[in-house]
Design a protein around this motif. Sequence first.
Motif, PDB file in Angstrom:
ATOM      1  N   ALA A 235      -1.120  16.795  -6.350  1.00 40.78           N
ATOM      2  CA  ALA A 235      -0.521  16.290  -6.809  1.00 40.78           C
ATOM      3  C   ALA A 235       0.029  15.886  -5.817  1.00 40.78           C
ATOM      4  O   ALA A 235       0.954  15.773  -5.074  1.00 40.78           O
ATOM      5  CB  ALA A 235       0.650  16.828  -7.717  1.00 40.78           C
ATOM      6  N   ALA A 236      -0.120  14.470  -5.697  1.00 43.17           N
ATOM      7  CA  ALA A 236       0.955  12.968  -5.110  1.00 43.17           C
ATOM      8  C   ALA A 236       2.242  12.461  -5.647  1.00 43.17           C
ATOM      9  O   ALA A 236       1.594  11.949  -6.680  1.00 43.17           O
ATOM     10  CB  ALA A 236      -0.277  12.261  -4.400  1.00 43.17           C
ATOM     11  N   HIS A 237       3.184  12.583  -5.211  1.00 39.69           N
ATOM     12  CA  HIS A 237       4.518  11.430  -5.280  1.00 39.69           C
ATOM     13  C   HIS A 237       3.956  10.058  -4.489  1.00 39.69           C
ATOM     14  O   HIS A 237       3.831  10.239  -3.526  1.00 39.69           O
ATOM     15  CB  HIS A 237       5.697  12.187  -4.737  1.00 39.69           C
ATOM     16  N   ILE A 238       3.879   9.369  -5.296  1.00 42.75           N
ATOM     17  CA  ILE A 238       4.265   8.102  -5.070  1.00 42.75           C
ATOM     18  C   ILE A 238       5.596   7.618  -3.768  1.00 42.75           C
ATOM     19  O   ILE A 238       5.766   6.433  -3.029  1.00 42.75           O
ATOM     20  CB  ILE A 238       3.697   6.741  -6.016  1.00 42.75           C
ATOM     21  N   ARG A 239       6.076   7.704  -5.330  1.00 37.02           N
ATOM     22  CA  ARG A 239       8.003   7.628  -4.338  1.00 37.02           C
ATOM     23  C   ARG A 239       8.445   9.114  -3.356  1.00 37.02           C
ATOM     24  O   ARG A 239       8.049  10.231  -4.189  1.00 37.02           O
ATOM     25  CB  ARG A 239       8.822   7.578  -5.215  1.00 37.02           C
ATOM     26  N   PHE A 263      -2.800   9.483   2.406  1.00 36.16           N
ATOM     27  CA  PHE A 263      -1.869   8.923   1.775  1.00 36.16           C
ATOM     28  C   PHE A 263       0.230   8.922   2.141  1.00 36.16           C
ATOM     29  O   PHE A 263       0.865   8.250   2.427  1.00 36.16           O
ATOM     30  CB  PHE A 263      -1.390   9.303  -0.113  1.00 36.16           C
ATOM     31  N   ASP A 264       0.427  10.363   2.405  1.00 37.54           N
ATOM     32  CA  ASP A 264       1.579  11.033   2.929  1.00 37.54           C
ATOM     33  C   ASP A 264       1.642  10.710   4.137  1.00 37.54           C
ATOM     34  O   ASP A 264       2.839  10.255   5.052  1.00 37.54           O
ATOM     35  CB  ASP A 264       1.358  12.368   2.730  1.00 37.54           C
ATOM     36  N   SER A 265       0.664  10.120   5.012  1.00 37.17           N
ATOM     37  CA  SER A 265       0.797   9.621   6.949  1.00 37.17           C
ATOM     38  C   SER A 265       1.127   8.374   7.140  1.00 37.17           C
ATOM     39  O   SER A 265       1.315   7.754   7.891  1.00 37.17           O
ATOM     40  CB  SER A 265      -0.003  10.511   7.777  1.00 37.17           C
ATOM     41  N   GLY A 266       0.803   7.258   5.685  1.00 40.42           N
ATOM     42  CA  GLY A 266       0.927   6.143   5.830  1.00 40.42           C
ATOM     43  C   GLY A 266      -0.067   5.555   6.620  1.00 40.42           C
ATOM     44  O   GLY A 266      -0.449   4.526   6.587  1.00 40.42           O
ATOM     45  N   LEU A 267      -1.052   5.972   6.731  1.00 39.15           N
ATOM     46  CA  LEU A 267      -2.756   5.343   6.448  1.00 39.15           C
ATOM     47  C   LEU A 267      -3.914   4.958   4.673  1.00 39.15           C
ATOM     48  O   LEU A 267      -4.573   4.601   5.240  1.00 39.15           O
ATOM     49  CB  LEU A 267      -3.916   6.631   6.762  1.00 39.15           C
ATOM     50  N   LEU A 268      -2.920   5.180   4.022  1.00 36.58           N
ATOM     51  CA  LEU A 268      -3.711   4.882   2.732  1.00 36.58           C
ATOM     52  C   LEU A 268      -2.512   4.611   1.340  1.00 36.58           C
ATOM     53  O   LEU A 268      -1.739   5.031   1.380  1.00 36.58           O
ATOM     54  CB  LEU A 268      -4.553   5.887   1.985  1.00 36.58           C
ATOM     55  N   ALA A 302      -3.250   5.312 -18.544  1.00 38.56           N
ATOM     56  CA  ALA A 302      -2.402   6.003 -17.685  1.00 38.56           C
ATOM     57  C   ALA A 302      -0.823   5.005 -17.645  1.00 38.56           C
ATOM     58  O   ALA A 302      -0.997   4.078 -18.241  1.00 38.56           O
ATOM     59  CB  ALA A 302      -3.023   4.790 -15.948  1.00 38.56           C
ATOM     60  N   VAL A 303       0.352   5.795 -17.226  1.00 42.54           N
ATOM     61  CA  VAL A 303       1.316   5.084 -17.081  1.00 42.54           C
ATOM     62  C   VAL A 303       2.158   5.458 -16.189  1.00 42.54           C
ATOM     63  O   VAL A 303       2.668   5.266 -15.663  1.00 42.54           O
ATOM     64  CB  VAL A 303       1.979   6.854 -18.079  1.00 42.54           C
ATOM     65  N   LEU A 304       0.970   5.048 -14.975  1.00 44.67           N
ATOM     66  CA  LEU A 304       1.393   4.552 -13.478  1.00 44.67           C
ATOM     67  C   LEU A 304       2.344   3.439 -13.616  1.00 44.67           C
ATOM     68  O   LEU A 304       2.540   2.022 -13.712  1.00 44.67           O
ATOM     69  CB  LEU A 304       0.147   4.484 -12.609  1.00 44.67           C
ATOM     70  N   ASP A 305       3.973   3.664 -12.544  1.00 41.05           N
ATOM     71  CA  ASP A 305       5.433   3.036 -12.690  1.00 41.05           C
ATOM     72  C   ASP A 305       4.579   2.137 -10.926  1.00 41.05           C
ATOM     73  O   ASP A 305       4.389   2.197 -10.023  1.00 41.05           O
ATOM     74  CB  ASP A 305       5.886   4.064 -12.540  1.00 41.05           C
ATOM     75  N   ARG A 306       4.375   0.764 -12.182  1.00 40.73           N
ATOM     76  CA  ARG A 306       3.575   0.217 -11.070  1.00 40.73           C
ATOM     77  C   ARG A 306       5.445  -0.471  -9.988  1.00 40.73           C
ATOM     78  O   ARG A 306       4.611  -1.042  -8.834  1.00 40.73           O
ATOM     79  CB  ARG A 306       3.641  -1.989 -11.593  1.00 40.73           C
ATOM     80  N   ASP A 307       6.078  -0.926 -10.216  1.00 40.11           N
ATOM     81  CA  ASP A 307       7.541  -0.534  -9.421  1.00 40.11           C
ATOM     82  C   ASP A 307       6.940  -0.471  -8.383  1.00 40.11           C
ATOM     83  O   ASP A 307       7.805  -0.196  -7.301  1.00 40.11           O
ATOM     84  CB  ASP A 307       8.522  -1.099  -9.921  1.00 40.11           C
ATOM     85  N   ALA A 308       7.037   1.751  -8.395  1.00 37.81           N
ATOM     86  CA  ALA A 308       6.514   2.352  -7.386  1.00 37.81           C
ATOM     87  C   ALA A 308       5.895   2.507  -6.614  1.00 37.81           C
ATOM     88  O   ALA A 308       5.544   2.716  -5.065  1.00 37.81           O
ATOM     89  CB  ALA A 308       6.806   4.291  -8.162  1.00 37.81           C
ATOM     90  N   VAL A 309       4.368   1.999  -7.468  1.00 35.46           N
ATOM     91  CA  VAL A 309       3.118   1.871  -7.225  1.00 35.46           C
ATOM     92  C   VAL A 309       3.409   0.421  -5.447  1.00 35.46           C
ATOM     93  O   VAL A 309       2.552   0.550  -4.749  1.00 35.46           O
ATOM     94  CB  VAL A 309       2.058   0.646  -7.246  1.00 35.46           C
ATOM     95  N   LYS A 310       3.839  -0.162  -6.773  1.00 33.73           N
ATOM     96  CA  LYS A 310       4.194  -1.724  -5.491  1.00 33.73           C
ATOM     97  C   LYS A 310       5.476  -1.908  -3.598  1.00 33.73           C
ATOM     98  O   LYS A 310       5.566  -2.070  -3.017  1.00 33.73           O
ATOM     99  CB  LYS A 310       5.693  -2.815  -5.794  1.00 33.73           C
ATOM    100  N   GLU A 311       6.151  -0.923  -4.089  1.00 32.74           N
ATOM    101  CA  GLU A 311       7.140   0.076  -3.786  1.00 32.74           C
ATOM    102  C   GLU A 311       6.570   0.704  -2.270  1.00 32.74           C
ATOM    103  O   GLU A 311       6.601   0.605  -0.615  1.00 32.74           O
ATOM    104  CB  GLU A 311       8.601   0.876  -4.202  1.00 32.74           C
ATOM    105  N   HIS A 312       5.509   1.358  -3.184  1.00 28.48           N
ATOM    106  CA  HIS A 312       5.107   2.597  -1.323  1.00 28.48           C
ATOM    107  C   HIS A 312       3.726   1.424  -0.916  1.00 28.48           C
ATOM    108  O   HIS A 312       3.708   1.716   0.242  1.00 28.48           O
ATOM    109  CB  HIS A 312       4.383   3.056  -2.325  1.00 28.48           C
ATOM    110  N   HIS A 313       2.652   0.915  -1.498  1.00 29.97           N
ATOM    111  CA  HIS A 313       2.013  -0.292  -0.794  1.00 29.97           C
ATOM    112  C   HIS A 313       2.981  -0.766   0.364  1.00 29.97           C
ATOM    113  O   HIS A 313       2.771  -1.636   1.764  1.00 29.97           O
ATOM    114  CB  HIS A 313       1.936  -1.161  -1.645  1.00 29.97           C
ATOM    115  N   SER A 314       4.603  -1.944  -0.041  1.00 28.09           N
ATOM    116  CA  SER A 314       5.427  -2.631   0.265  1.00 28.09           C
ATOM    117  C   SER A 314       5.218  -1.563   2.106  1.00 28.09           C
ATOM    118  O   SER A 314       5.295  -2.413   3.132  1.00 28.09           O
ATOM    119  CB  SER A 314       6.413  -3.334   0.225  1.00 28.09           C
TER     120      SER A 314
END
Length: 320
Positions: A235-239, A263-268, A302-314
């Motif tokens: 289980a991965a936390h986007i935030r 993902f957690d290391s900032g490589l994906l 899917a109920v994925l929070d787009r704002d959280a995805v955008k934040e992690h991507h940025s």
Amino acid sequence: MSDVAGFKAWSFLITGDERQFQGNDGYEDVAEESYSYDSTVGNYRRVKPGDLVVVRNSYEALGVGYIEELETVPDQEKLRSRCPACRSTNFKERTTEKPRFRCSQCGTKFGQPKEELIRVTTFRAHYGGSWQPLEGCLDKNQLAEISLSRSDQQSIKAMDLERTLIAIAACGVRLPPQQGPAKPRRQHPLELPGGRRRTTTAARLGQDAFRRALVHQYGMICAATGPSPAETLEAAHIRPFARTERHRVEEGVLLRADIHRLFDSGLLTFSTDFKVCIAPSLFGHPTYMALQGNRMHLPERAVLDRDAVKEHHSLTTSTW
């Protein structure tokens, strides 16, 4: 269709509080390895090697596998209890009221059931070699939709084989090829390694429940690579949990262990249009480079929070 190429599908209700034996003493089951029953159980004659079995409790499916071996031991002695009034075995223990038991058949309340010894044939179905965890991917209502029986307490219930296989595949679970009757291939030890170790790390409260919620939402599917064995999914936390210290399904995805590390290391990361993005430093690794630009494996619900995805991507791509 409940019978394909001569094989059938069943659901097995595991022992414990969820399995109502009424007049029986119960059975010893190792859920991921084998299931025990006897000739007093409905459908006992119909279960055969090669059949598909879904192991369940009262709430959800725990796992699935093909029967590789069916042990049979005839002429065994078994203690059975009955209602002293109508001799039914259909009674339940009451934990807060007296007398201790109440017969579901005739309504009689009594302190002790009438006991008798009977002769039975015992069976143990082994399926550990093909076992795949489901961990609640299919809940009680979903199982009812593919069951051929209306009974909730029936220990061995007939399932629609074709619909069961479809439901399992939709959860991202991949069974090995069905071999039919074969020598047992038991992969799971009956005794797990023990011992202790001292640790001072802080445990994340609710992490197990968070993973279970994501499994129920997405099935056994890594958001980046697709269907994966349950043992590899985390289980991965986007935030980051270290920052929020909360578990929100909308801010979580299931990731294969190696993908989770990246993902957690900032490589994906994932783009706002739900595509996989790989750090340039990984371009020398063909396995990971092949994921670049692939769409995330997400169901329509899917109920994925787009704002959280955008934040992690940025935050992640700013370091590349």
